[in-house]
Structure formats: structure tokens, C-alpha cells
Write an enzyme that holds these catalytic residues in place. Structure first.
Site, short mmCIF file in Angstrom:
data_model
loop_
_atom_site.label_atom_id
_atom_site.label_comp_id
_atom_site.label_asym_id
_atom_site.label_seq_id
_atom_site.Cartn_x
_atom_site.Cartn_y
_atom_site.Cartn_z
N HIS A 121 0.80 -1.22 0.00
CA HIS A 121 0.00 0.00 0.00
C HIS A 121 0.84 1.27 0.00
O HIS A 121 0.33 2.35 0.30
CB HIS A 121 -0.96 -0.02 1.20
CG HIS A 121 -1.96 -1.15 1.13
ND1 HIS A 121 -2.53 -1.71 2.24
CD2 HIS A 121 -2.46 -1.83 0.07
CE1 HIS A 121 -3.36 -2.68 1.88
NE2 HIS A 121 -3.32 -2.77 0.56
N CYS A 150 3.23 21.40 -6.32
CA CYS A 150 4.47 21.27 -7.07
C CYS A 150 4.74 22.58 -7.82
O CYS A 150 3.85 23.41 -8.02
CB CYS A 150 4.32 20.12 -8.06
SG CYS A 150 5.71 19.87 -9.18
N CYS A 152 5.01 22.80 -10.81
CA CYS A 152 4.20 22.77 -12.03
C CYS A 152 2.74 23.13 -11.76
O CYS A 152 1.94 23.22 -12.69
CB CYS A 152 4.29 21.40 -12.69
SG CYS A 152 3.25 20.14 -11.91
N ASN A 213 -2.63 -13.88 15.14
CA ASN A 213 -3.53 -12.72 15.24
C ASN A 213 -4.30 -12.83 16.54
O ASN A 213 -4.57 -13.93 17.02
CB ASN A 213 -4.50 -12.68 14.05
CG ASN A 213 -5.10 -11.30 13.82
OD1 ASN A 213 -4.38 -10.30 13.77
ND2 ASN A 213 -6.40 -11.23 13.70
#
Length: 238
Positions: A121, A150, A152, A213
Site C-alpha cells: 500500500h 508542485c 508545475c 492474530n
């Protein structure tokens, strides 16, 4: 020593091609909240549901609200690797662990010293322009206020996989290959409810599938060894 821990320890000792697949439970001991636990991120009040805010369409529509949430909830100060991260790095140095495949975006495996980490991820420690893809340091997105832009003019975004976005195909392919070739697979700290990541477990071909778990998962019946405990307690003993 508990019989299940003893068996896990024996399997680790005789294996030299282990793959670890981990979720949020790996990092909770470091103080990073579990998204889906009772007191986790997904159960806290916010203007919109977290699933909505952390989606691609919401990021495009309302980057200011996204970043307000991002800095308040995703950035956790002062976190350090815990005993699980450190032991996994040791197993890699010992030549036993071949890869860490993680659903987490916190970079703690690398901070602990693990070299071969596949981040399904992405990572909150990287950023890039959503328009021209110019890379930026993470501080630009994780601190400050407003929407980072940015040169840009594009919006700078974290290098994480948002809802509605696909996983990086190269990372997915490499993860599948490591799992297919593993003689032992340890799955820890994940409910195995998030797809397609959870589906990777189906590529394991061996007979040493270990699930660690705190609560039961839908894959417990498929595993060769199931331990319902915190990862930290288990890894302290192996």
C-alpha cells in the site's frame, strides 16, 4: 513454553525461505492505531468517514480536507520499530527470512533494518506530484498546512494506495513469487479482510502456514498453525 510456540520456533529453526506477511497489528505496539479495532481510526468521529477521505476521488475533489485528516490521523510522531520489526530484521540477517510483505505505510520495517520489504500500500514517507510525478520529501505532505503544490502547479500527494486505486503490479507480482517459493509463511497482525492483499495467502504452496492474530480470521481453517495472541508476545519467544 506453549506447544504452539514451540512448534513455531522449531519451524523457524529448520527453515531458510520464510516470507512474512503483515498488517496493522505489526505496528500497534509502536503506537500506530489499528484502523479497524474498537478504538481504531475507523471508529473515531470525523467530518466524513475515513474510507471516503482516503479515496482517490475525495483526494481529487477536496485535497484540503484530505490533508487536514492526513496530518491529524496518519502522521504519528515519535514512532519507533518494536520487537516484531526488530526480530524480523534479525531473521533476514540470519538468512532465514527472504521477504517482508506489508500492508502498512509507516516504513518501520526499513527503520528496523529489514532490506527486502514489499510495501503493498505504499509509504507515507514518500511523496510525488500527482500531475508531473516529480518526487518530493515526505515533510512536504506530513507537516505544515494547506495543500502542498508542485512547481508545475499540481497537487503533491503521498505515495500510498488510496481507495479506488490499484496496487503496484510489480510489487504484487514479486510478492506472489516470494510466497509461491516460500517453505514457510508467517501471516501476522491482519484480519485478512482487505483485498486484493489478503488474497496473496492463496499462492502459498507449502505446509507451514502460520497465522498469528489476536482474533480469528476467515483463513484459520486453512492454516497449519494458528496462534491467537499479540505478535509481540509470540516474536519474543522465537
Amino acid at each position: 513454553m506453549d506447544d504452539k510456540i514451540k512448534k513455531l520456533k522449531e519451524w523457524v529453526a529448520e527453515s531458510d525461505n520464510i516470507v512474512f506477511f503483515g498488517g496493522a497489528g505489526v505496528s500497534t505496539e509502536s503506537g500506530i492505531p489499528d484502523f479497524r479495532s474498537v478504538d481504531g481510526l475507523y471508529n473515531q468521529q470525523w467530518k466524513y468517514p475515513p474510507e471516503t477521505i482516503l479515496s482517490h476521488s475525495f483526494f481529487i475533489k477536496d485535497p484540503e480536507e484530505y490533508y487536514r485528516f492526513h496530518r491529524a490521523k496518519l502522521v504519528v510522531e515519535g514512532v519507533k520499530p518494536n520487537r516484531v520489526h526488530l526480530r524480523l530484521a534479525e531473521l533476514e540477517r540470519e538468512g532465514k527470512l527472504r521477504a517482508v510483505i506489508t500492508q502498512n505505510i509507516d516504513g518501520l520495517h526499513q527503520a528496523a533494518g529489514s532490506k527486502n520489504v514489499l510495501e503493498l500500500h505504499g509509504s507515507i514517507l514518500r511523496a510525488y506530484c500527482s500531475k508531473c510525478r516529480k518526487p518530493y520529501p515526505a515533510d512536504v505532505i506530513n507537516y505544515g498546512s494547506g495543500v502542498p503544490r508542485c512547481s508545475c502547479g499540481g497537487v503533491i500527494r503521498p505515495d500510498i494506495v488510496l481507495y479506488e486505486e490499484g496496487l503496484d503490479q510489480d510489487i504484487l507480482y514479486r510478492s506472489v513469487e516470494y510466497i509461491r517459493n516460500a517453505d514457510m509463511m508467517i501471516v501476522g497482525g491482519t484480519s485478512l479482510n482487505v483485498y486484493p492483499a489478503a488474497g496473496l495467502i492463496n499462492y502459498y504452496r507449502g505446509n507451514k502456514l502460520v497465522l498469528v492474530n489476536r482474533s480469528a480470521t476467515s483463513y484459520d481453517s486453512y492454516a497449519d498453525l494458528v496462534i491467537h495472541d499479540t505478535l509481540g508476545e509470540v516474536f519474543d519467544q522465537i
